[in-house]
Design an enzyme around this catalytic site. Structure first.
Site, PDB file in Angstrom:
ATOM      1  N   ARG A  32       0.846  -1.186   0.000  1.00  0.00           N
ATOM      2  CA  ARG A  32       0.000   0.000   0.000  1.00  0.00           C
ATOM      3  C   ARG A  32       0.886   1.243   0.000  1.00  0.00           C
ATOM      4  O   ARG A  32       2.038   1.202   0.419  1.00  0.00           O
ATOM      5  CB  ARG A  32      -0.918  -0.012   1.239  1.00  0.00           C
ATOM      6  CG  ARG A  32      -1.901  -1.179   1.187  1.00  0.00           C
ATOM      7  CD  ARG A  32      -2.742  -1.265   2.466  1.00  0.00           C
ATOM      8  NE  ARG A  32      -3.586  -0.128   2.691  1.00  0.00           N
ATOM      9  CZ  ARG A  32      -4.776   0.071   2.117  1.00  0.00           C
ATOM     10  NH1 ARG A  32      -5.269  -0.821   1.274  1.00  0.00           N
ATOM     11  NH2 ARG A  32      -5.489   1.147   2.383  1.00  0.00           N
ATOM     12  N   HIS A  63      -3.069 -24.150  33.282  1.00  0.00           N
ATOM     13  CA  HIS A  63      -3.001 -25.429  32.571  1.00  0.00           C
ATOM     14  C   HIS A  63      -4.409 -26.010  32.420  1.00  0.00           C
ATOM     15  O   HIS A  63      -5.174 -25.990  33.377  1.00  0.00           O
ATOM     16  CB  HIS A  63      -2.138 -26.429  33.344  1.00  0.00           C
ATOM     17  CG  HIS A  63      -2.129 -27.791  32.717  1.00  0.00           C
ATOM     18  ND1 HIS A  63      -1.387 -28.064  31.588  1.00  0.00           N
ATOM     19  CD2 HIS A  63      -2.792 -28.940  33.033  1.00  0.00           C
ATOM     20  CE1 HIS A  63      -1.584 -29.331  31.249  1.00  0.00           C
ATOM     21  NE2 HIS A  63      -2.431 -29.877  32.107  1.00  0.00           N
TER      22      HIS A  63
HETATM   23  P1  FAD Z   1      -6.962   4.566   7.208  1.00  0.00           P
HETATM   24  O1  FAD Z   1      -7.574   3.480   7.970  1.00  0.00           O
HETATM   25  O2  FAD Z   1      -6.658   4.347   5.777  1.00  0.00           O
HETATM   26  O3  FAD Z   1      -7.937   5.818   7.350  1.00  0.00           O
HETATM   27  C1  FAD Z   1      -7.691   7.035   6.721  1.00  0.00           C
HETATM   28  C2  FAD Z   1      -9.010   7.750   6.558  1.00  0.00           C
HETATM   29  O4  FAD Z   1      -8.757   9.082   6.165  1.00  0.00           O
HETATM   30  C3  FAD Z   1      -9.926   7.143   5.491  1.00  0.00           C
HETATM   31  O5  FAD Z   1     -11.217   7.023   5.981  1.00  0.00           O
HETATM   32  C4  FAD Z   1      -9.866   8.155   4.361  1.00  0.00           C
HETATM   33  O6  FAD Z   1     -11.074   8.204   3.602  1.00  0.00           O
HETATM   34  C5  FAD Z   1      -9.680   9.443   5.142  1.00  0.00           C
HETATM   35  N1  FAD Z   1      -9.062  10.527   4.382  1.00  0.00           N
HETATM   36  C6  FAD Z   1      -7.894  10.509   3.688  1.00  0.00           C
HETATM   37  N2  FAD Z   1      -7.624  11.740   3.192  1.00  0.00           N
HETATM   38  C7  FAD Z   1      -8.655  12.530   3.555  1.00  0.00           C
HETATM   39  C8  FAD Z   1      -8.943  13.885   3.360  1.00  0.00           C
HETATM   40  N3  FAD Z   1      -8.104  14.697   2.692  1.00  0.00           N
HETATM   41  N4  FAD Z   1     -10.092  14.373   3.855  1.00  0.00           N
HETATM   42  C9  FAD Z   1     -10.942  13.583   4.546  1.00  0.00           C
HETATM   43  N5  FAD Z   1     -10.711  12.292   4.797  1.00  0.00           N
HETATM   44  C10 FAD Z   1      -9.576  11.769   4.309  1.00  0.00           C
HETATM   45  N6  FAD Z   1      -3.798  -3.717  10.155  1.00  0.00           N
HETATM   46  C11 FAD Z   1      -3.737  -4.345  11.349  1.00  0.00           C
HETATM   47  O7  FAD Z   1      -3.139  -3.827  12.288  1.00  0.00           O
HETATM   48  N7  FAD Z   1      -4.360  -5.559  11.532  1.00  0.00           N
HETATM   49  C12 FAD Z   1      -5.027  -6.174  10.543  1.00  0.00           C
HETATM   50  O8  FAD Z   1      -5.564  -7.270  10.744  1.00  0.00           O
HETATM   51  C13 FAD Z   1      -5.096  -5.537   9.281  1.00  0.00           C
HETATM   52  N8  FAD Z   1      -5.768  -6.117   8.254  1.00  0.00           N
HETATM   53  C14 FAD Z   1      -5.854  -5.471   7.061  1.00  0.00           C
HETATM   54  C15 FAD Z   1      -6.529  -6.086   6.024  1.00  0.00           C
HETATM   55  C16 FAD Z   1      -6.637  -5.465   4.783  1.00  0.00           C
HETATM   56  C17 FAD Z   1      -7.377  -6.151   3.667  1.00  0.00           C
HETATM   57  C18 FAD Z   1      -6.064  -4.176   4.599  1.00  0.00           C
HETATM   58  C19 FAD Z   1      -6.192  -3.463   3.301  1.00  0.00           C
HETATM   59  C20 FAD Z   1      -5.373  -3.545   5.642  1.00  0.00           C
HETATM   60  C21 FAD Z   1      -5.257  -4.194   6.867  1.00  0.00           C
HETATM   61  N9  FAD Z   1      -4.554  -3.628   7.920  1.00  0.00           N
HETATM   62  C22 FAD Z   1      -4.465  -4.282   9.128  1.00  0.00           C
HETATM   63  C23 FAD Z   1      -3.898  -2.316   7.799  1.00  0.00           C
HETATM   64  C24 FAD Z   1      -4.786  -1.229   8.450  1.00  0.00           C
HETATM   65  O9  FAD Z   1      -6.040  -1.235   7.806  1.00  0.00           O
HETATM   66  C25 FAD Z   1      -4.125   0.125   8.331  1.00  0.00           C
HETATM   67  O10 FAD Z   1      -2.827   0.062   8.884  1.00  0.00           O
HETATM   68  C26 FAD Z   1      -4.938   1.170   9.082  1.00  0.00           C
HETATM   69  O11 FAD Z   1      -6.243   1.254   8.579  1.00  0.00           O
HETATM   70  C27 FAD Z   1      -4.258   2.540   8.991  1.00  0.00           C
HETATM   71  O12 FAD Z   1      -5.006   3.452   9.717  1.00  0.00           O
HETATM   72  P2  FAD Z   1      -5.025   5.005   9.339  1.00  0.00           P
HETATM   73  O13 FAD Z   1      -5.977   5.633  10.289  1.00  0.00           O
HETATM   74  O14 FAD Z   1      -3.644   5.503   9.260  1.00  0.00           O
HETATM   75  O15 FAD Z   1      -5.596   5.068   7.847  1.00  0.00           O
HETATM   76  P1  NAD Z   2       2.942  -6.565   1.896  1.00  0.00           P
HETATM   77  O1  NAD Z   2       4.015  -5.561   1.837  1.00  0.00           O
HETATM   78  O2  NAD Z   2       2.674  -7.280   3.162  1.00  0.00           O
HETATM   79  O3  NAD Z   2       3.195  -7.686   0.801  1.00  0.00           O
HETATM   80  C1  NAD Z   2       3.336  -7.407  -0.566  1.00  0.00           C
HETATM   81  C2  NAD Z   2       4.035  -8.589  -1.206  1.00  0.00           C
HETATM   82  O4  NAD Z   2       3.958  -8.420  -2.604  1.00  0.00           O
HETATM   83  C3  NAD Z   2       5.511  -8.679  -0.837  1.00  0.00           C
HETATM   84  O5  NAD Z   2       5.817  -9.988  -0.439  1.00  0.00           O
HETATM   85  C4  NAD Z   2       6.224  -8.287  -2.134  1.00  0.00           C
HETATM   86  O6  NAD Z   2       7.466  -8.946  -2.288  1.00  0.00           O
HETATM   87  C5  NAD Z   2       5.222  -8.751  -3.167  1.00  0.00           C
HETATM   88  N1  NAD Z   2       5.313  -8.045  -4.458  1.00  0.00           N
HETATM   89  C6  NAD Z   2       5.497  -6.729  -4.671  1.00  0.00           C
HETATM   90  N2  NAD Z   2       5.470  -6.465  -5.997  1.00  0.00           N
HETATM   91  C7  NAD Z   2       5.248  -7.647  -6.635  1.00  0.00           C
HETATM   92  C8  NAD Z   2       5.084  -8.034  -7.993  1.00  0.00           C
HETATM   93  N3  NAD Z   2       5.140  -7.130  -8.973  1.00  0.00           N
HETATM   94  N4  NAD Z   2       4.888  -9.339  -8.256  1.00  0.00           N
HETATM   95  C9  NAD Z   2       4.808 -10.267  -7.265  1.00  0.00           C
HETATM   96  N5  NAD Z   2       4.947  -9.940  -5.957  1.00  0.00           N
HETATM   97  C10 NAD Z   2       5.151  -8.664  -5.642  1.00  0.00           C
HETATM   98  O7  NAD Z   2       1.642  -5.781   1.372  1.00  0.00           O
HETATM   99  P2  NAD Z   2       0.122  -6.208   1.388  1.00  0.00           P
HETATM  100  O8  NAD Z   2      -0.032  -7.657   1.604  1.00  0.00           O
HETATM  101  O9  NAD Z   2      -0.456  -5.580   0.164  1.00  0.00           O
HETATM  102  O10 NAD Z   2      -0.412  -5.454   2.658  1.00  0.00           O
HETATM  103  C11 NAD Z   2      -0.338  -4.014   2.721  1.00  0.00           C
HETATM  104  C12 NAD Z   2      -0.220  -3.550   4.125  1.00  0.00           C
HETATM  105  O11 NAD Z   2      -1.394  -3.809   4.860  1.00  0.00           O
HETATM  106  C13 NAD Z   2       0.938  -4.206   4.844  1.00  0.00           C
HETATM  107  O12 NAD Z   2       1.851  -3.218   5.177  1.00  0.00           O
HETATM  108  C14 NAD Z   2       0.362  -4.803   6.065  1.00  0.00           C
HETATM  109  O13 NAD Z   2       1.061  -4.415   7.215  1.00  0.00           O
HETATM  110  C15 NAD Z   2      -1.065  -4.280   6.138  1.00  0.00           C
HETATM  111  N6  NAD Z   2      -1.920  -5.420   6.505  1.00  0.00           N
HETATM  112  C16 NAD Z   2      -1.791  -5.944   7.754  1.00  0.00           C
HETATM  113  C17 NAD Z   2      -2.530  -7.048   8.106  1.00  0.00           C
HETATM  114  C18 NAD Z   2      -2.370  -7.623   9.471  1.00  0.00           C
HETATM  115  O14 NAD Z   2      -1.806  -6.951  10.316  1.00  0.00           O
HETATM  116  N7  NAD Z   2      -2.846  -8.828   9.739  1.00  0.00           N
HETATM  117  C19 NAD Z   2      -3.395  -7.639   7.200  1.00  0.00           C
HETATM  118  C20 NAD Z   2      -3.475  -7.099   5.925  1.00  0.00           C
HETATM  119  C21 NAD Z   2      -2.733  -5.973   5.602  1.00  0.00           C
END
Ligand code: FAD
Ligand code: NAD
Length: 476
Positions: A279, A451
Site C-alpha cells: 500500500r 493449565h
Molecule cells: P486509514 O484506515 O486508511 O484511514 C484514513 C481515513 O482518512 C480514510 O477514511 C480516508 O477516507 C480518510 N481521508 C484521507 N484523506 C482525507 C482527506 N483529505 N479528507 C478527509 N478524509 C480523508 N492492520 C492491522 O493492524 N491488523 C489487521 O488485521 C489488518 N488487516 C488489514 C486487512 C486489509 C485487507 C487491509 C487493506 C489492511 C489491513 N490492515 C491491518 C492495515 C490497516 O487497515 C491500516 O494500517 C490502518 O487502517 C491505517 O489506519 P489510518 O488511520 O492511518 O488510515
Molecule cells: P505486503 O508488503 O505485506 O506484501 C506485498 C508482497 O507483494 C511482498 O511480499 C512483495 O514482495 C510482493 N510483491 C510486490 N510487488 C510484486 C510483484 N510485482 N509481483 C509479485 N509480488 C510482488 O503488502 P500487502 O499484503 O499488500 O499489505 C499491505 C499492508 O497492509 C501491509 O503493510 C500490512 O502491514 C497491512 N496489513 C496488515 C494485516 C495484518 O496486520 N494482519 C493484514 C493485511 C494488511
C-alpha cells in the site's frame, strides 16, 4: 465568522479517530473530518481498517475457517454434519453487518466525546487553517490550533495488472466477491495475499499466489516462515516464489497472467486476480503547496519520532507516515500526538510493535528475528516448543506450529518472540508486555501459566531457552 477548534483531525481511521477521542478526553474542542465512502455510496467513519481492511477480513477469515473446520476436522471430533453447504450471501451479509456496527460505533463515540464528526474532504492550508468540503460541495475554512493528519493509505496499482473492479481487483474488491472464484490468482504473498488467499481457498477456490521474492515471508523469522510455508502447501495454496508478474489480461473466460521465474516465461489462467503488492501513503489533495508539509521520496509525510511535521502544531500519524502500516501502530501514534498537544510527555515504542497474520495457523511476532539478532553481533540463545506437545492444542485439534523465544546470552533479556500456531495473535500479547518491560526469559519461566492453555507453549519455550523445558526433550 469561521468555526475554530483546538484540534482538527483529517481522517477517521484507527489513527485519526483515536487521536480525536484522546484529544477530547484532554478537554480539547475537536473536529474530525473524513470522506470515506463505501461501495453502497454511504459514508462511514473507521477508514480502511473498519470498512475494507482489518475487520471485514477477520470476519471472513473466521467464517471461512469455521466452514473449513466443519468440512475437515469435525469428523475427528466425532461430529457428523452430513453435506455442508456454503451460503456465501449470508456470510457476506454478516461481514457487512459487523462493519456497519463498528463504524456506527465510532459515530457514537464521537457524539459521546462531543467531537464534531464532519463528512467530506479536509485540506490543510497555510497557517493551520483547514478547508472542509462537505459532501454537498459546501466549502468552509476552519481555524485550528493544532492539526493531526491521518489520511491513511491506498493499494498500490501496478501498470502490468491495472484494477478493473471486476476481474482484476484490490483487497477491498476481494473482500466483496459475491461468488467463490474457481481459480483465484493473487499477486503478492504478503499479509493480504496470505489472509485473503486463505479465505477463498477455504471456501473452495484453487488459489495460486505469485510472489516476486525468492524468500517466503522475508520479514518473519525463518523457523516460522518454514512452518507456515509447509502449512499453506498442505492446505492446497500454491505459492510460487521468485515469480515476477509480467502481464495480466482480462478476457471473457478469466484473466491470463504471465510471469517469469527461474525456468523462464510462464502463464496461468484464473477467474479473478487480486493484486496485493503493498500500500502507498494517501496524500491526494491533503495540503496546499504553501502549507509547509514535506513528503519523503516514497510519498510519506515527513515526521519526527513524536509525529511532528515541519509545521509547528501540525502532526501526522498512521499509514501516511513511516513505519509499519498497522492499525495499532497508527492508534498509538494518534494517542501520542493528542497527549503531546495536551502538554504531556508521550512516546511510541517502535521496537515493540506486534505483527500478526491471521491465517491458520496464525503467525505472530514481536521484537527481532533470529537473523536480525545474529546480524547485530549480540550473543544470543533460543528456545522453542511445538504445539504438538501442548495438551490444549491437542484438545483443539490444532497442533501445527511452535513458539520460539530469542534472548540475549549475557543478561537474558528477551529480544524476540515468534509464534506460529493456534491463536498466535492472542498469545503474542504476553510477549509484547514482556518486551515492553524489558523482561528476561527467567521472568516468563517464573510466571505461572494456567493449565491446560496455549500460553503454556510460551512458558515451555522460555524454559527451553535454558534447556529446562519440562514437556519436551531439550536440545543437548
Ligand atoms: P486509514 O484506515 O486508511 O484511514 C484514513 C481515513 O482518512 C480514510 O477514511 C480516508 O477516507 C480518510 N481521508 C484521507 N484523506 C482525507 C482527506 N483529505 N479528507 C478527509 N478524509 C480523508 N492492520 C492491522 O493492524 N491488523 C489487521 O488485521 C489488518 N488487516 C488489514 C486487512 C486489509 C485487507 C487491509 C487493506 C489492511 C489491513 N490492515 C491491518 C492495515 C490497516 O487497515 C491500516 O494500517 C490502518 O487502517 C491505517 O489506519 P489510518 O488511520 O492511518 O488510515
Ligand atoms: P505486503 O508488503 O505485506 O506484501 C506485498 C508482497 O507483494 C511482498 O511480499 C512483495 O514482495 C510482493 N510483491 C510486490 N510487488 C510484486 C510483484 N510485482 N509481483 C509479485 N509480488 C510482488 O503488502 P500487502 O499484503 O499488500 O499489505 C499491505 C499492508 O497492509 C501491509 O503493510 C500490512 O502491514 C497491512 N496489513 C496488515 C494485516 C495484518 O496486520 N494482519 C493484514 C493485511 C494488511
Amino acid at each position: 465568522m469561521s468555526r475554530s477548534f483546538d484540534v482538527v483531525v483529517v481522517g477517521a481511521g484507527p489513527a485519526g479517530y483515536v487521536a480525536a477521542i484522546r484529544a477530547a478526553q484532554h478537554g480539547k474542542t475537536v473536529a474530525c473530518i473524513d470522506e470515506w465512502r463505501n461501495k453502497d455510496g454511504k459514508n462511514a467513519f473507521g477508514g480502511t481498517c473498519l470498512n475494507a481492511g482489518c475487520i471485514p477480513s477477520k470476519a471472513l477469515l473466521e467464517s471461512s475457517e469455521l466452514f473449513h473446520r466443519a468440512q475437515h476436522e469435525f469428523k475427528k471430533h466425532g461430529i457428523k454434519t452430513g453435506d455442508l453447504e456454503l451460503d456465501l450471501a449470508t456470510m457476506q451479509k454478516r461481514r457487512a453487518s459487523i462493519v456497519r456496527q463498528l463504524t456506527g460505533g465510532i459515530a457514537g463515540l464521537f457524539k459521546a466525546n462531543k467531537i464534531e464528526g464532519l463528512v467530506g474532504h479536509g485540506k490543510l492550508l497555510a497557517g493551520k487553517q483547514v478547508e472542509f468540503t462537505a459532501v454537498d460541495g459546501a466549502v468552509e475554512v476552519i481555524e485550528a490550533s493544532n492539526v493531526i493528519l491521518a489520511s491513511g493509505s491506498s493499494p498500490i496499482e501496478i501498470g502490468i495488472a491495472p484494477f478493473d473492479d471486476a476481474k482484476i481487483v484490490d483487497s477491498w474488491g476481494a473482500l466483496e466477491f459475491d461468488g467463490v472464484p474457481k481459480r483465484l490468482g493473487v499477486v503478492g504473498a504478503g499479509v493480504i495475499g496470505l489472509e485473503l488467499g486463505s479465505v477463498w481457498s477455504r471456501l473452495g477456490a484453487k488459489v495460486t499466489i505469485l510472489e516476486a521474492m525468492e524468500d517466503f515471508l522475508f520479514m518473519a523469522d525463518r523457523d516460522v516462515a518454514k512452518v507456515a510455508a509447509k502449512e499453506f502447501k498442505l492446505q492446497g495454496i500454491d505459492i510460487k516464489l521468485g515469480a515476477k508478474v509480467s502481464g495480466a489480461k482480462a478476457g471473457k473466460t478469466g484473466v491470463a497472467v504471465s510471469y517469469d521465474d527461474k525456468d523462464g516465461a510462464q502463464s496461468i489462467e484464473v477467474d479473478k486476480l487480486v493484486v496485493a503488492v503493498g500500500r502507498k501513503p494517501h496524500t491526494d489533495n491533503l495540503f496546499s503547496e504553501d502549507a509547509g508539509i514535506q513528503l519523503d521520496e516514497r510519498g510519506f509525510i515527513v515526521v519526527d519520532d513524536e509525529c511532528r511535521t515541519r509545521v509547528k502544531g501540525v502532526y501526522a500519524v498512521g499509514d501516511c507516515v513511516r513505519g509499519p502500516m498497522l492499525a495499532h501502530k497508527g492508534s498509538e501514534e494518534g494517542v501520542m500526538a493528542a497527549d503531546i498537544i495536551a502538554g504531556e510527555i508521550a512516546e511510541v515504542n517502535y521496537n515493540v510493535i506486534p505483527s500478526v497474520i491471521y491465517t491458520a495457523p496464525e503467525i505472530a511476532w514481536v521484537g527481532k528475528t533470529e537473523a536480525e539478532v545474529k546480524n547485530s553481533g549480540r550473543a544470543y540463545k533460543t528456545g522453542s516448543f511445538p504445539f504438538a506437545a501442548s495438551g490444549r492444542a491437542k484438545a483443539m485439534e490444532q497442533t501445527s506450529g511452535m513458539a520460539k523465544i530469542i534472548s540475549s546470552q549475557d543478561d537474558d533479556e528477551i529480544l524476540g518472540v515468534h509464534i506460529v500456531g493456534p491463536m498466535a495473535g492472542e498469545l503474542i500479547a504476553e510477549a509484547v508486555l514482556a518486551l515492553e518491560f524489558s523482561a528476561s526469559t527467567e521472568d516468563i519461566q517464573r510466571t505461572i501459566h494456567a493449565h491446560p492453555s496455549l500460553a503454556e507453549a510460551l512458558h515451555e519455550a522460555s524454559l527451553a531457552v535454558d534447556n529446562k523445558a519440562l514437556n519436551f526433550p531439550n536440545k543437548r
